[in-house]
Design a protein around this motif. Structure first.
Motif, PDB file in Angstrom:
ATOM      1  N   VAL A 166       0.834  -1.201   0.000  1.00 44.01           N
ATOM      2  CA  VAL A 166       0.000   0.000   0.000  1.00 44.01           C
ATOM      3  C   VAL A 166       0.867   1.248   0.000  1.00 44.01           C
ATOM      4  CG1 VAL A 166      -1.820   1.272   1.201  1.00 44.01           C
ATOM      5  CG2 VAL A 166      -1.803  -1.240   1.248  1.00 44.01           C
ATOM      6  N   THR A 167       0.522   2.181  -0.873  1.00 47.45           N
ATOM      7  CA  THR A 167       1.196   3.479  -0.932  1.00 47.45           C
ATOM      8  C   THR A 167       0.175   4.571  -0.652  1.00 47.45           C
ATOM      9  OG1 THR A 167       2.781   2.692  -2.592  1.00 47.45           O
ATOM     10  CG2 THR A 167       2.521   5.080  -2.368  1.00 47.45           C
ATOM     11  N   VAL A 168       0.525   5.503   0.221  1.00 48.98           N
ATOM     12  CA  VAL A 168      -0.327   6.655   0.500  1.00 48.98           C
ATOM     13  C   VAL A 168       0.218   7.856  -0.270  1.00 48.98           C
ATOM     14  CG1 VAL A 168      -1.142   8.269   2.260  1.00 48.98           C
ATOM     15  CG2 VAL A 168      -1.011   5.820   2.776  1.00 48.98           C
ATOM     16  N   LEU A 169      -0.611   8.412  -1.128  1.00 49.07           N
ATOM     17  CA  LEU A 169      -0.247   9.611  -1.891  1.00 49.07           C
ATOM     18  C   LEU A 169      -1.010  10.786  -1.308  1.00 49.07           C
ATOM     19  CD1 LEU A 169       1.016  11.126  -4.312  1.00 49.07           C
ATOM     20  CD2 LEU A 169      -0.980  10.411  -5.654  1.00 49.07           C
ATOM     21  N   ALA A 170      -0.285  11.731  -0.697  1.00 45.56           N
ATOM     22  CA  ALA A 170      -0.917  12.907  -0.099  1.00 45.56           C
ATOM     23  C   ALA A 170      -0.662  14.123  -0.979  1.00 45.56           C
ATOM     24  CB  ALA A 170      -0.363  13.145   1.302  1.00 45.56           C
ATOM     25  N   VAL A 171      -1.726  14.834  -1.297  1.00 44.60           N
ATOM     26  CA  VAL A 171      -1.628  16.001  -2.172  1.00 44.60           C
ATOM     27  C   VAL A 171      -2.114  17.233  -1.444  1.00 44.60           C
ATOM     28  CG1 VAL A 171      -2.338  17.007  -4.368  1.00 44.60           C
ATOM     29  CG2 VAL A 171      -1.994  14.551  -4.203  1.00 44.60           C
ATOM     30  N   ASP A 172      -1.317  18.266  -1.441  1.00 42.21           N
ATOM     31  CA  ASP A 172      -1.661  19.538  -0.817  1.00 42.21           C
ATOM     32  C   ASP A 172      -2.235  20.445  -1.891  1.00 42.21           C
ATOM     33  OD1 ASP A 172      -1.879  21.939   0.417  1.00 42.21           O
ATOM     34  OD2 ASP A 172       0.188  22.060   1.105  1.00 42.21           O
ATOM     35  N   GLU A 173      -3.552  20.703  -1.804  1.00 36.01           N
ATOM     36  CA  GLU A 173      -4.203  21.581  -2.774  1.00 36.01           C
ATOM     37  C   GLU A 173      -4.386  22.984  -2.182  1.00 36.01           C
ATOM     38  OE1 GLU A 173      -7.071  19.504  -5.607  1.00 36.01           O
ATOM     39  OE2 GLU A 173      -7.519  18.581  -3.678  1.00 36.01           O
ATOM     40  N   ASP A 174      -3.420  23.417  -1.379  1.00 37.75           N
ATOM     41  CA  ASP A 174      -3.471  24.731  -0.737  1.00 37.75           C
ATOM     42  C   ASP A 174      -4.660  24.868   0.214  1.00 37.75           C
ATOM     43  OD1 ASP A 174      -1.176  25.523  -1.928  1.00 37.75           O
ATOM     44  OD2 ASP A 174      -2.121  26.755  -3.466  1.00 37.75           O
ATOM     45  N   ARG A 175      -5.172  23.752   0.702  1.00 42.12           N
ATOM     46  CA  ARG A 175      -6.257  23.814   1.682  1.00 42.12           C
ATOM     47  C   ARG A 175      -6.081  22.778   2.774  1.00 42.12           C
ATOM     48  NH1 ARG A 175      -9.876  19.795   0.925  1.00 42.12           N
ATOM     49  NH2 ARG A 175      -9.789  18.616  -1.017  1.00 42.12           N
ATOM     50  N   ALA A 176      -4.996  22.025   2.727  1.00 45.61           N
ATOM     51  CA  ALA A 176      -4.765  21.001   3.748  1.00 45.61           C
ATOM     52  C   ALA A 176      -3.269  20.751   3.869  1.00 45.61           C
ATOM     53  CB  ALA A 176      -5.498  19.712   3.380  1.00 45.61           C
ATOM     54  N   ASP A 177      -2.873  20.233   5.008  1.00 48.35           N
ATOM     55  CA  ASP A 177      -1.491  19.868   5.260  1.00 48.35           C
ATOM     56  C   ASP A 177      -1.295  18.448   4.741  1.00 48.35           C
ATOM     57  OD1 ASP A 177       0.929  19.000   6.289  1.00 48.35           O
ATOM     58  OD2 ASP A 177       0.704  20.142   8.144  1.00 48.35           O
ATOM     59  N   ALA A 178      -0.565  18.302   3.636  1.00 49.53           N
ATOM     60  CA  ALA A 178      -0.407  16.996   3.004  1.00 49.53           C
ATOM     61  C   ALA A 178       0.304  16.016   3.927  1.00 49.53           C
ATOM     62  CB  ALA A 178       0.353  17.144   1.688  1.00 49.53           C
ATOM     63  N   ALA A 179       1.328  16.495   4.631  1.00 48.23           N
ATOM     64  CA  ALA A 179       2.077  15.608   5.521  1.00 48.23           C
ATOM     65  C   ALA A 179       1.192  15.088   6.645  1.00 48.23           C
ATOM     66  CB  ALA A 179       3.284  16.337   6.092  1.00 48.23           C
ATOM     67  N   ALA A 180       0.338  15.958   7.202  1.00 52.06           N
ATOM     68  CA  ALA A 180      -0.564  15.550   8.274  1.00 52.06           C
ATOM     69  C   ALA A 180      -1.600  14.564   7.763  1.00 52.06           C
ATOM     70  CB  ALA A 180      -1.254  16.766   8.879  1.00 52.06           C
ATOM     71  N   ALA A 201       2.975  15.032  -2.304  1.00 54.66           N
ATOM     72  CA  ALA A 201       3.080  15.961  -3.431  1.00 54.66           C
ATOM     73  C   ALA A 201       2.477  17.282  -3.003  1.00 54.66           C
ATOM     74  CB  ALA A 201       2.349  15.399  -4.647  1.00 54.66           C
ATOM     75  N   GLU A 202       3.290  18.298  -2.858  1.00 52.93           N
ATOM     76  CA  GLU A 202       2.823  19.599  -2.387  1.00 52.93           C
ATOM     77  C   GLU A 202       2.191  20.402  -3.509  1.00 52.93           C
ATOM     78  OE1 GLU A 202       5.968  20.251   1.268  1.00 52.93           O
ATOM     79  OE2 GLU A 202       6.348  21.212  -0.652  1.00 52.93           O
ATOM     80  N   GLY A 203       1.511  21.480  -3.136  1.00 54.28           N
ATOM     81  CA  GLY A 203       0.801  22.323  -4.080  1.00 54.28           C
ATOM     82  C   GLY A 203       1.723  23.195  -4.912  1.00 54.28           C
ATOM     83  N   PRO A 204       1.160  24.113  -5.680  1.00 54.29           N
ATOM     84  CA  PRO A 204       1.936  24.904  -6.621  1.00 54.29           C
ATOM     85  C   PRO A 204       3.015  25.772  -5.984  1.00 54.29           C
ATOM     86  CG  PRO A 204      -0.293  25.767  -6.388  1.00 54.29           C
ATOM     87  CD  PRO A 204      -0.269  24.432  -5.721  1.00 54.29           C
ATOM     88  N   HIS A 205       2.896  26.034  -4.673  1.00 57.21           N
ATOM     89  CA  HIS A 205       3.910  26.843  -4.005  1.00 57.21           C
ATOM     90  C   HIS A 205       4.873  25.988  -3.186  1.00 57.21           C
ATOM     91  CE1 HIS A 205       1.555  30.211  -5.314  1.00 57.21           C
ATOM     92  NE2 HIS A 205       0.512  29.806  -4.615  1.00 57.21           N
ATOM     93  N   GLY A 206       4.687  24.657  -3.257  1.00 64.81           N
ATOM     94  CA  GLY A 206       5.550  23.768  -2.510  1.00 64.81           C
ATOM     95  C   GLY A 206       6.722  23.284  -3.333  1.00 64.81           C
ATOM     96  N   ALA A 207       7.376  22.245  -2.815  1.00 65.50           N
ATOM     97  CA  ALA A 207       8.589  21.752  -3.462  1.00 65.50           C
ATOM     98  C   ALA A 207       8.318  21.155  -4.826  1.00 65.50           C
ATOM     99  CB  ALA A 207       9.247  20.711  -2.557  1.00 65.50           C
ATOM    100  N   LEU A 208       7.111  20.560  -5.011  1.00 67.95           N
ATOM    101  CA  LEU A 208       6.787  19.941  -6.290  1.00 67.95           C
ATOM    102  C   LEU A 208       5.759  20.811  -7.003  1.00 67.95           C
ATOM    103  CD1 LEU A 208       6.526  16.207  -5.160  1.00 67.95           C
ATOM    104  CD2 LEU A 208       8.471  17.373  -6.184  1.00 67.95           C
ATOM    105  N   ALA A 209       6.234  21.816  -7.686  1.00 68.23           N
ATOM    106  CA  ALA A 209       5.336  22.796  -8.290  1.00 68.23           C
ATOM    107  C   ALA A 209       4.395  22.178  -9.310  1.00 68.23           C
ATOM    108  CB  ALA A 209       6.152  23.907  -8.954  1.00 68.23           C
ATOM    109  N   ALA A 210       4.850  21.127 -10.003  1.00 69.66           N
ATOM    110  CA  ALA A 210       4.018  20.526 -11.038  1.00 69.66           C
ATOM    111  C   ALA A 210       2.857  19.734 -10.467  1.00 69.66           C
ATOM    112  CB  ALA A 210       4.864  19.619 -11.929  1.00 69.66           C
TER     113      ALA A 210
END
Length: 269
Positions: A166-180, A201-210
């Motif tokens: 199992v892999t957990v993919l967390a995405v930060d859409e500028d409304r939640a803490d992806a790591a949390a 995978a962080e949002g557009p202002h995070g480390a992974l802009a894409a």
């Protein structure tokens, strides 16, 4: 009490055969598997409740679990009503399984009208089966919403999940803490005997802009991990709105080559 209840929407199609193969490919110890059919009556008269509401019946060719757990119960239920209404009446189940079929009213690729209806606000969590193969690799997508949390709980409740990678993919859409969100999902899965890996995978202002194109990120990870089952939450967009602006869940359900589990949490609204 049974460990869980799985509702299988059976319309007799080739896609339903694949969905039943998927069910047959996994063990459901202690579960009740309800094979549900909806027959459209040619009569125009108002039918009595004993015909329009689900009731036990014996079909000519019943579905059988070939290699299921000995304590798995299979029951066949039928009602003479719209299949969307019939399956909507099974909201107390723990899981619903259907296959994609044909083209819906808005001609969305590979999703039939009943499945499309269920996808808009699935309750219980809905599995749209693409392949009948055994599930080995699962991708759980989280974004901090309660919809995603319910999808995670649905995955953790699968009786065979402990044998999967199992892999957990967390995405930060500028409304939640992806790591949390990832940490919360990992905690739920660990209680089910799973030790997942995480991708944040962080949002557009995070480390992974894409990564701000969430749909692209999820579909890319599905391909990279050779995923058998992807799970995510949906905000329950209606058919017309989804056709105009799209949604992550509907895009993944339409384009993922693997089976898709979608969950909706009414309390989020």
């Amino acid at each position: 009490m049974p460990a869980g209840r799985l509702v299988f929407g059976d319309d007799g199609s080739a896609a339903a055969d694949v969905a039943w193969l998927w069910i047959n490919s996994h063990a459901w110890p202690g579960w009740t598997v309800s094979v549900v059919e909806a027959h459209r009556s040619p009569e125009y008269a108002v039918l009595p409740p004993e015909r329009t509401e689900l009731h036990v019946w014996e079909p000519k060719h019943p579905r059988e679990l070939i290699a299921g757990a000995p304590d798995t119960v299979v029951e066949h239920l039928v009602a003479e009503a719209d299949p969307r209404v019939v399956l909507d009446s099974c909201g107390e189940a723990d899981l619903m399984v259907v296959g994609p079929r044909g083209r819906g009213a808005l001609k969305q690729l590979h999703i039939g009208s009943t499945t499309e209806w269920l996808l808009s606000r699935p309750d219980p969590p809905l599995v749209i089966v693409r392949t009948g193969r055994v599930t080995h690799r699962v991708l759980v997508c989280v974004d901090g919403s309660r919809h995603a949390e319910r999808a995670t709980r649905a995955v953790a409740a699968l009786p065979w999940i402990a044998g999967c990678t199992v892999t957990v993919l967390a995405v930060d859409e500028d409304r939640a803490d992806a790591a949390a969100a990832a940490a919360s999902a990992v905690s739920v899965l660990r209680e089910a005997g799973v030790e997942p890996r995480t991708i944040v995978a962080e949002g557009p202002h995070g480390a992974l802009a894409a990564a701000h194109d969430v749909r692209t990120v999820i579909l890319s990870e599905i391909a990279a991990l050779d995923t058998d089952l992807v799970a995510l939450g949906t905000r329950g967009l209606g058919t017309l709105r989804r056709a105009i602006v799209g949604s992550t869940a509907s895009a993944v359900a339409l384009h993922a080559p693997c089976s898709v589990l979608v969950a909706y949490e009414p309390e989020e609204d």
